[in-house]
Design a protein around this motif. Structure first.
Motif, short mmCIF file in Angstrom:
data_model
loop_
_atom_site.label_atom_id
_atom_site.label_comp_id
_atom_site.label_asym_id
_atom_site.label_seq_id
_atom_site.Cartn_x
_atom_site.Cartn_y
_atom_site.Cartn_z
N HIS A 1 3.04 23.17 19.69
CA HIS A 1 2.84 23.57 21.08
C HIS A 1 4.13 23.52 21.88
CE1 HIS A 1 1.22 23.20 25.25
NE2 HIS A 1 0.39 24.12 24.79
N HIS B 1 2.34 30.80 27.32
CA HIS B 1 1.76 30.57 28.64
C HIS B 1 2.21 31.70 29.54
CE1 HIS B 1 1.65 26.49 26.88
NE2 HIS B 1 0.44 26.55 27.41
N TYR C 1 -2.00 18.81 44.36
CA TYR C 1 -1.55 19.76 43.36
C TYR C 1 -1.07 21.05 44.00
CZ TYR C 1 -1.14 22.34 39.13
OH TYR C 1 -0.62 23.06 38.09
N SER D 1 1.12 24.33 42.54
CA SER D 1 1.97 25.04 41.61
C SER D 1 2.88 25.95 42.44
CB SER D 1 1.08 25.89 40.70
OG SER D 1 1.50 25.82 39.41
N PRO D 2 4.03 26.37 42.03
CA PRO D 2 4.59 26.16 40.72
C PRO D 2 5.35 24.84 40.57
CG PRO D 2 5.94 27.67 41.96
CD PRO D 2 4.78 27.31 42.83
N ARG E 1 5.81 21.20 42.36
CA ARG E 1 5.52 20.35 43.50
C ARG E 1 6.65 19.39 43.81
NH1 ARG E 1 2.02 20.14 39.59
NH2 ARG E 1 2.16 18.40 38.14
N HIS F 1 -6.82 25.85 33.99
CA HIS F 1 -6.35 25.00 32.89
C HIS F 1 -5.06 24.25 33.26
CE1 HIS F 1 -2.84 25.66 30.28
NE2 HIS F 1 -3.44 24.90 29.40
N ASN F 2 -4.15 24.93 33.93
CA ASN F 2 -2.91 24.27 34.37
C ASN F 2 -3.23 23.07 35.25
OD1 ASN F 2 -1.17 26.00 33.11
ND2 ASN F 2 -0.69 27.20 34.92
N HIS G 1 -4.34 20.11 33.35
CA HIS G 1 -3.24 19.41 32.69
C HIS G 1 -2.62 18.39 33.63
CE1 HIS G 1 -2.48 20.78 28.61
NE2 HIS G 1 -2.98 21.95 28.96
N MET H 1 0.28 14.92 29.27
CA MET H 1 -0.49 16.15 29.46
C MET H 1 0.03 17.04 30.60
SD MET H 1 -3.09 17.17 27.58
CE MET H 1 -4.50 17.80 28.50
N GLN H 2 0.83 16.47 31.49
CA GLN H 2 1.24 17.25 32.65
C GLN H 2 2.32 18.28 32.34
OE1 GLN H 2 3.03 13.70 34.75
NE2 GLN H 2 4.44 15.21 35.54
N ASN H 3 2.93 18.20 31.16
CA ASN H 3 4.11 19.00 30.89
C ASN H 3 3.93 19.77 29.57
OD1 ASN H 3 7.49 18.34 29.98
ND2 ASN H 3 6.82 19.71 31.60
N VAL H 4 4.26 21.06 29.57
CA VAL H 4 4.00 21.90 28.40
C VAL H 4 4.61 21.33 27.11
CG1 VAL H 4 4.33 24.19 27.38
CG2 VAL H 4 3.70 23.98 29.79
N ALA I 1 2.54 18.04 26.06
CA ALA I 1 1.09 17.92 26.27
C ALA I 1 0.30 17.68 24.98
CB ALA I 1 0.55 19.16 26.98
N PHE J 1 -5.69 16.57 24.64
CA PHE J 1 -5.30 17.98 24.70
C PHE J 1 -6.29 18.87 23.94
CE2 PHE J 1 -3.21 21.59 22.69
CZ PHE J 1 -2.42 22.15 23.67
N1 LIG Z 1 3.04 23.48 33.65
C1 LIG Z 1 1.75 23.72 34.20
C2 LIG Z 1 0.75 22.72 33.70
C3 LIG Z 1 0.68 22.63 32.21
C4 LIG Z 1 0.26 23.70 31.49
C5 LIG Z 1 0.15 23.63 30.08
O1 LIG Z 1 -0.25 24.59 29.42
C6 LIG Z 1 0.51 22.41 29.45
O2 LIG Z 1 0.41 22.31 28.18
C7 LIG Z 1 0.94 21.35 30.22
C8 LIG Z 1 1.02 21.46 31.57
C9 LIG Z 1 1.79 23.68 35.73
O3 LIG Z 1 2.61 22.99 36.31
O4 LIG Z 1 0.97 24.27 36.35
#
Ligand SMILES: N[C@@H](CC1=CC(=O)C(=O)C=C1)C(=O)O
Length: 570
Positions: free
Chosen positions: A67, A95, A268, A270-271, A273, A331-332, A335, A349-352, A355, A361
């Motif tokens: 991932h 993503h 929360y 995005s994009p 914070r 989904h974001n 996370h 989980m907060q970071n791609v 995660a 996950f």
């Molecule tokens: N990076 C996304 C959140 C996120 C998406 C994912 O797919 C992931 O694996 C982990 C975190 C956001 O800030 O909105």
């Protein structure tokens, strides 16, 4: 199925030739005593997966590493991962792309199938059976098992993380003992609480692994960073910014932070914070839709592009929520809610890139796959507009393509999930049921299981419906109509007396007779506003389209109406 490892990992699912097994909701599955052999096998197999050295292609570490981190790793000798601008690394996961749901589909199958194979080893090699009938039962339970999903939007759960993810050790069932006696359950470390990478059985910080496998920390640009390199284990909200690694290196969970984050996600935005300008936007943000409501809206979207990804519909820059709600967006958010907000706490989980190291996950993404399958069933025949994209390879996942050849899957190859040997209970066509009947049943389930804005508003105010039914019986009915009325007005005019009369196809709903901020169902009635909204039966100040679940294009009609009735300066 051959237990021998072919030259490449071939993903085909569990016993795909038999009737598909059922993927179940995690909490209900785990709580049901009948499933305690499956729970025991799942826990044992996951631990076994963790114990495979990180140098192995089919170790948990490397499967999770598909991932995101470690970047650059050509998993299973596949094509190298492409560069991801956001993660600033070479990673496979897609993503912000229309194949976001289809890439994650074979990924979940790989995870499920790997665990199922390991369950076979648990039965054959690790456990001691004294009774053939008992062993047969364990083998049958293994074949019935499918990856459970965590439905974080269920009314009944209110965002609560399933109990089994919480303790660091748990009791699981053992086979029947000598002479047929039922043995005590066995207490084992709980692999669902966290994953730890180990070298020779000892936890090792992911940043200290050999170069090929090394996991980096992620700099945030303001001098701070997400400290993945300092971690040997995964955390949920447990890493405090500016604290010593010793306190969280091995993984710390603050599970109690998750449900409030899901239910009240003011923070929360995005994009990003962390940037001051976004922080300001966050302060002004009014995005507090209950998560169940987002699902209602998702299922109304009628094309794959808007549904699947944030690609066309970037994160919100204004209040056009009906444009930015997408599966990937929802989904974001999750996370972030599960991992941490980066302010109160940090978690993988907060970071791609990090995660997929957290085992939660897979239960989260299994739910994303379920929502996708539900949407596909409700919008039969709807798929990628652009066939070139639908034919793009989902690196690094290989398996039997539609023509039987083993090669990289494309979105077209994975469109039908049942070919991987699983189904979701709600989607099974019942005996004698028509397609229309199945859709109706799915819609009823959605109405019953997830609060819509209307339900929340009514609950919030403790209202009863005019016919006297309460919220629970209302939710159980399938004939209610969910109105979303989007009136845009200029804030400055609110000191004037404002009359908005809303009539819904000549019927007045109680909802329409009161003033409130419809963008924020949790906001109490706007206190100082001298706005007055009167019930308007048949008045034509503003006609709002009646939106029924069973067909009318709610979002479309609202978007059109909004254009027509944009009230700039009343
Ligand atoms: N990076 C996304 C959140 C996120 C998406 C994912 O797919 C992931 O694996 C982990 C975190 C956001 O800030 O909105």
């Amino acid at each position: 199925m051959s237990e021998e490892r072919p030259s490449h990992v071939v993903i085909q699912g569990i016993l795909p030739k038999e009737a598909p097994g059922i993927r179940r909701e995690f909490s209900y599955w785990a709580k049901d005593h009948e499933n305690n052999i499956q729970v025991s096998l799942f826990i044992r197999a996951l631990q076994k997966f963790y114990d495979i050295p990180y140098t192995e292609t089919l170790s948990y570490f490397q499967v999770a590493g598909i991932h995101g981190y470690p970047g650059n790793l050509k998993w299973d000798g596949a094509v190298a991962p492409p560069h991801d601008r956001d993660a600033r690394h070479y990673i496979y996961c897609t993503h912000n792309h229309f194949n976001f749901p289809t890439w994650h589909r074979p990924y979940m199958v790989l995870f499920e199938e790997t665990l199922w194979k390991l369950m076979g080893e648990v039965i054959e090699k690790d456990l001691e059976f004294h009774d053939d009938a008992d062993k047969k039962l364990w083998l049958e339970e293994r074949n019935k098992w499918r990856l459970p999903y965590w439905d974080w939007a269920l009314n009944s759960a209110q965002g609560k993380v399933p109990d089994l993810f919480v303790p660091y050790s748990i009791n699981i069932r053992q086979p029947v003992g000598k002479g047929g006696s039922q043995q005590e359950s066995e207490n084992v470390p709980n692999p669902l609480a966290r994953f730890q990478v180990k070298e020779n059985g000892v936890p090792i910080k992911m940043g200290k692994l050999p170069k090929k496998y090394r996991v980096d920390s992620v700099p945030l640009g303001d001098g701070s960073y997400l400290p993945w390199a300092e971690c040997s284990g995964t955390s949920r909200w447990g890493i405090k910014p500016h604290t010593q690694p010793d306190e969280w290196t091995e993984g710390v969970n603050k599970t109690e932070m998750i449900a409030p984050a899901i239910n009240n996600h003011e923070w929360y935005f995005s994009p990003d914070r962390r940037k001051p300008e976004d922080r300001k936007k966050r302060e002004e943000a009014i995005f507090k839709h209950p998560v169940g409501d987002l699902l209602h809206r998702l299922f109304k979207i009628d094309n794959w592009e808007d549904f699947s990804s944030t690609r066309v519909n970037q994160a919100p820059s204004d209040i056009d929520w009906e444009k930015w709600v997408s599966l990937e967006y929802v989904h974001n958010n999750l996370h972030g809610f599960i991992g941490g907000d980066g302010v109160e706490g940090i978690g993988h989980m907060q970071n791609v890139p990090s995660a997929a190291f957290d085992p939660i996950f897979y239960m989260h993404h299994c739910n994303i796959d379920r929502i996708t399958a539900m949407w596909q069933t409700l919008h039969e025949g709807v798929w990628f507009e652009n066939d070139v994209l639908a034919e793009r390879e989902l690196y690094p996942f290989r398996g039997p393509k539609l023509d039987g050849e083993i090669d990289y899957f494309t979105s077209n190859d994975v469109r039908d999930w049942t070919r991987f040997g699983y189904q979701y209970e709600i989607l099974e066509l019942r005996d004698g049921e028509t397609e229309v009947g199945r859709k109706r049943r799915i819609n009823e389930f959605i109405d019953k299981s997830y609060f819509s804005t209307a339900q929340v508003l009514l609950k919030d105010e403790g209202h009863l419906f005019h016919d006297g039914s309460d919220i629970e019986s209302f939710a159980a009915r399938n004939d209610f109509e969910d109105y979303i009325i989007d009136v845009i007005y200029d804030r400055q005019v609110i000191h004037l007396t404002l009359l908005i009369a809303l009539s819904v196809a000549n019927r007045v709903s109680k909802l329409c007779s009161e003033w409130r901020s419809l963008h924020d169902p949790f906001l109490p009635r706007c206190p100082g506003a001298s706005a007055r909204v009167q019930r308007g039966d048949g008045q034509d100040n503003l006609q709002v389209t009646q939106a029924r679940r069973d067909g009318l294009q709610l979002l479309d009609s609202l978007a059109r109406k909004r254009q027509q009735h944009r009230i700039g300066h009343v």
